[in-house]
Design a protein around this motif. Structure first.
Motif, PDB file in Angstrom:
ATOM      1  N   LYS A 231       3.993  51.184  30.441  1.00 21.41           N
ATOM      2  CA  LYS A 231       3.451  50.118  29.590  1.00 21.41           C
ATOM      3  C   LYS A 231       4.550  49.187  29.082  1.00 21.41           C
ATOM      4  O   LYS A 231       4.387  47.973  29.089  1.00 21.41           O
ATOM      5  CB  LYS A 231       2.679  50.736  28.414  1.00 21.41           C
ATOM      6  CG  LYS A 231       1.455  51.540  28.831  1.00 21.41           C
ATOM      7  CD  LYS A 231       0.708  52.128  27.642  1.00 21.41           C
ATOM      8  CE  LYS A 231       1.480  53.182  26.871  1.00 21.41           C
ATOM      9  NZ  LYS A 231       1.713  54.436  27.596  1.00 21.41           N
TER      10      LYS A 231
ATOM     11  N   GLY B 229       4.179  45.629  30.761  1.00 14.42           N
ATOM     12  CA  GLY B 229       3.658  44.674  29.780  1.00 14.42           C
ATOM     13  C   GLY B 229       4.456  43.380  29.708  1.00 14.42           C
ATOM     14  O   GLY B 229       3.875  42.296  29.818  1.00 14.42           O
TER      15      GLY B 229
ATOM     16  N   TYR C  10       4.710  39.053  24.400  1.00 13.52           N
ATOM     17  CA  TYR C  10       4.477  40.494  24.540  1.00 13.52           C
ATOM     18  C   TYR C  10       4.843  41.178  23.236  1.00 13.52           C
ATOM     19  O   TYR C  10       5.849  40.833  22.603  1.00 13.52           O
ATOM     20  CB  TYR C  10       5.343  41.065  25.666  1.00 13.52           C
ATOM     21  CG  TYR C  10       5.326  42.581  25.703  1.00 13.52           C
ATOM     22  CD1 TYR C  10       4.212  43.255  26.183  1.00 13.52           C
ATOM     23  CD2 TYR C  10       6.397  43.315  25.221  1.00 13.52           C
ATOM     24  CE1 TYR C  10       4.173  44.644  26.201  1.00 13.52           C
ATOM     25  CE2 TYR C  10       6.370  44.702  25.236  1.00 13.52           C
ATOM     26  CZ  TYR C  10       5.255  45.362  25.724  1.00 13.52           C
ATOM     27  OH  TYR C  10       5.211  46.731  25.732  1.00 13.52           O
TER      28      TYR C  10
ATOM     29  N   SER D  40       1.103  46.513  24.232  1.00 13.75           N
ATOM     30  CA  SER D  40       0.918  47.854  24.780  1.00 13.75           C
ATOM     31  C   SER D  40       0.341  48.777  23.716  1.00 13.75           C
ATOM     32  O   SER D  40       0.625  48.640  22.530  1.00 13.75           O
ATOM     33  CB  SER D  40       2.253  48.413  25.298  1.00 13.75           C
ATOM     34  OG  SER D  40       3.202  48.490  24.251  1.00 13.75           O
TER      35      SER D  40
END
Length: 176
Positions: free
Chosen positions: A21, A25, A36, A84
């Motif tokens: 992740k 991500g 992000y 995430s």
């Protein structure tokens, strides 16, 4: 979002520990041109201490963490973002969707042996390999009524991210 380059607004990269992740991500976010957020950064210190000690989190531990992620996703609505979160249970995903109704989930899936090997190789992460079994036991895959896609984690990070972006764009183009 009917153009080929369209993607869902806010995406939650989910899956058991070790699926990538934190690696996938940011690659997906960069490809989509959105920010992000690392889900682990939303954990309170008590959660990190428990996991570092090899103690799985319970639902009470996860509540404030999920609410913080949901608040971030809500704030990004209309502007896009990738965050995430293991989001292992349907109830966790429902809680996130309650905060940010347009969420789409990118479920990173894979062979347990591959995931365990990747976990064993990573340095400086608080989640021990010993908790992988509890993660798989808790995992409830996306239901057919949940907006999202599942992508296998075999291959390089760039290959995985490429498959993920393609799947997310296809989902957006289909109106899902």
């Amino acid at each position: 979002m009917s153009t080929p380059d369209a993607a869902p607004d806010v995406i939650v990269v989910m899956g058991v520990a070790g699926t990538g992740k934190t690696t996938i991500g940011p690659l997906v976010a960069a490809e989509l041109g959105v920010p992000y957020a690392e889900g682990d950064d939303f954990h309170p210190p008590a959660n990190i201490a428990k996991m570092t000690a090899g103690v799985p989190l319970d639902d009470a531990d996860r509540g404030p963490w999920l609410d913080a992620i949901g608040a971030w996703a809500h704030d990004r609505a209309g502007r896009g973002g990738v965050v995430s979160s293991s989001a292992l249970k349907r109830a966790y995903r429902d809680r996130l969707r309650a905060a940010a109704p347009g969420l789409v989930f990118l479920h990173l899936t894979g062979d347990r042996a591959l995931i365990q090997a990747r976990m064993a190789e990573r340095q400086g992460h608080f989640m021990p390999t010993a908790l992988l079994d509890s993660q798989f036991a808790t995992l409830e895959p996306l239901g057919p009524d949940e907006a999202g896609v599942a992508v296998d984690v075999a291959g390089t990070p760039q290959q995985i991210a490429g498959r993920a972006v393609a799947a997310l764009r296809a989902l957006a183009a289909s109106g899902g």
